[in-house]
Design an enzyme around this catalytic site. Structure first.
Site, PDB file in Angstrom:
ATOM      1  CB  CYS A 145      -0.937  -0.005   1.204  1.00  0.00           C
ATOM      2  SG  CYS A 145      -1.990  -1.483   1.285  1.00  0.00           S
TER       3      CYS A 145
ATOM      4  CG  HIS B 216      -3.357   2.959   2.178  1.00  0.00           C
ATOM      5  ND1 HIS B 216      -3.894   2.529   0.985  1.00  0.00           N
ATOM      6  CD2 HIS B 216      -3.401   1.893   3.018  1.00  0.00           C
ATOM      7  CE1 HIS B 216      -4.251   1.258   1.098  1.00  0.00           C
ATOM      8  NE2 HIS B 216      -3.963   0.854   2.307  1.00  0.00           N
TER       9      HIS B 216
ATOM     10  CG  ASN C 285      -6.828  -1.477   1.305  1.00  0.00           C
ATOM     11  OD1 ASN C 285      -6.077  -1.108   0.404  1.00  0.00           O
ATOM     12  ND2 ASN C 285      -6.366  -1.923   2.470  1.00  0.00           N
TER      13      ASN C 285
END
Length: 348
Positions: free
Chosen positions: A123, A273, A304
């Site tokens: 990420c 993020h 996500n």
């Protein structure tokens, strides 16, 4: 001794010139996830802030999604594909060890013969790619660099894992990094904490399947029986990751602000993020960001998407007018490794 090597002749600074995104057409609401786990829409929303996510269809591959996002970023930057000198792709869901998917993407967008390579930084991958691109532009190895974050995490989602089944989505986000006459990408604060690498991981390595028998055969010594083998998925220790992200990443974000000489009051936009709404809200509180700062909360409808989440959130903020060209933004990515990267940028 005098060196015989000529000095580099790159741009004095680098900037993000254009941004593009691609979200798969299929929208998956929480109700669909609940067919596989014992939970509720209220529980998923309260824990993660996620209501829907996008999952790719058979024709929406890592490459095709990347090409779509890249085309938008190139057009937004006002350059041609032939001007791109390097292509950097961050992904953990391109399943071929070699060749790098970046080479295929470069060819499909008509970029000619640029340097092209993949990176695996979870990420935080977009931040890593952005940092590398800045270095290439200022060093002179490339005038324009395409940076992509792209994931098909639905391929690595265990729908029966109550802790993660609702988290992940698919998509691609791209930016063009090029020369600038003043600083528009600040110093990067990045690093890793490998002692925590087990908190987010793939459940099985691909090598398990190399010597594993078909169902009905005998398992090699030390390996699970065929009926116990499941396709690899991403798993995580939710509470440990949450605590690390909330307490440690706020410190990293502050370090990035300090490195850029920017205070929270100077910020226009915060693009963390898109892992979890609770993490985002906690970071905003810890950093004491003014109410005037626009905060990306794309996770609600996109989920996500790992390396793709920051450029996708950036693209949506600009497209909807929540952020504007020239805004000062703090971006920070963090995830599997555990790795992280934070920097302050001027939005394109």
């Amino acid at each position: 001794m005098t060196s015989k090597i000529k000095p580099s002749k790159g741009a004095p600074y680098a900037r993000i010139m254009g941004v593009g995104g691609y979200r798969p057409t299929r929208v998956v609401p929480n109700e669909e996830i609940l067919k596989h786990i014992d939970s509720s829409d209220e529980w998923i929303r309260s824990r993660s802030g996620i209501a829907t996510r996008h999952w790719a269809g058979p024709d929406e591959t890592v490459a095709t999604m990347s090409v779509e996002a890249s085309g938008k970023a190139i057009a937004d930057a006002g350059i041609t594909p032939e001007q791109i000198g390097a292509v950097i792709v961050s992904t953990v869901s391109h399943f071929k060890q070699t060749p790098a998917i970046a080479t295929e993407i470069a060819h499909r967008i008509g970029a000619g013969k640029p340097a092209a390579f993949d990176i695996s930084a979870g990420c935080a991958g977009f931040g890593y790619g952005l940092t590398l691109a800045k270095g290439l532009v200022t060093e002179g190895s490339a005038e324009y660099v395409l940076v992509l974050g792209v994931e098909r995490l639905s391929d690595l989602t265990d729908l029966e894992d109550r802790a993660t089944a609702f988290l992940f989505g698919d998509g691609a986000g791209a930016v063009i990094v090029g020369p600038a006459t003043e600083p528009e990408i600040g110093p990067t604060v990045w690093g890793s904490e490998g002692d925590k690498s087990e908190t987010i991981k793939q459940t099985l390595g691909w090598d398990v399947y190399r010597s594993h028998p078909l169902p009905g055969g005998d398992a090699p010594e030390g390996r699970p029986a065929p009926e116990e083998i499941r396709y690899p998925a991403i798993t995580q220790e939710g509470q440990a990751v949450f605590r690390w992200a909330v307490f440690e990443m706020a410190k990293v974000a502050q370090q990035a602000l300090d490195a850029a000489g920017v205070s929270p009051d100077d910020l226009d936009v915060f693009i963390p993020h898109q892992a979890n709404m609770r993490i985002i809200d906690s970071m905003v509180k810890t950093l004491k960001l003014p109410e005037s700062v626009t905060v990306a909360r794309d996770v609600e409808t996109t989920g996500n998407t790992s390396a793709a989440s920051i450029p996708l959130a950036m693209e949506r903020l600009l497209a909807t007018g929540q952020a504007k060209s020239g805004d000062t933004a703090l971006v920070i990515g963090f995830g599997a490794g555990l790795v992280y990267a934070a920097t302050v940028v001027t939005l394109p």
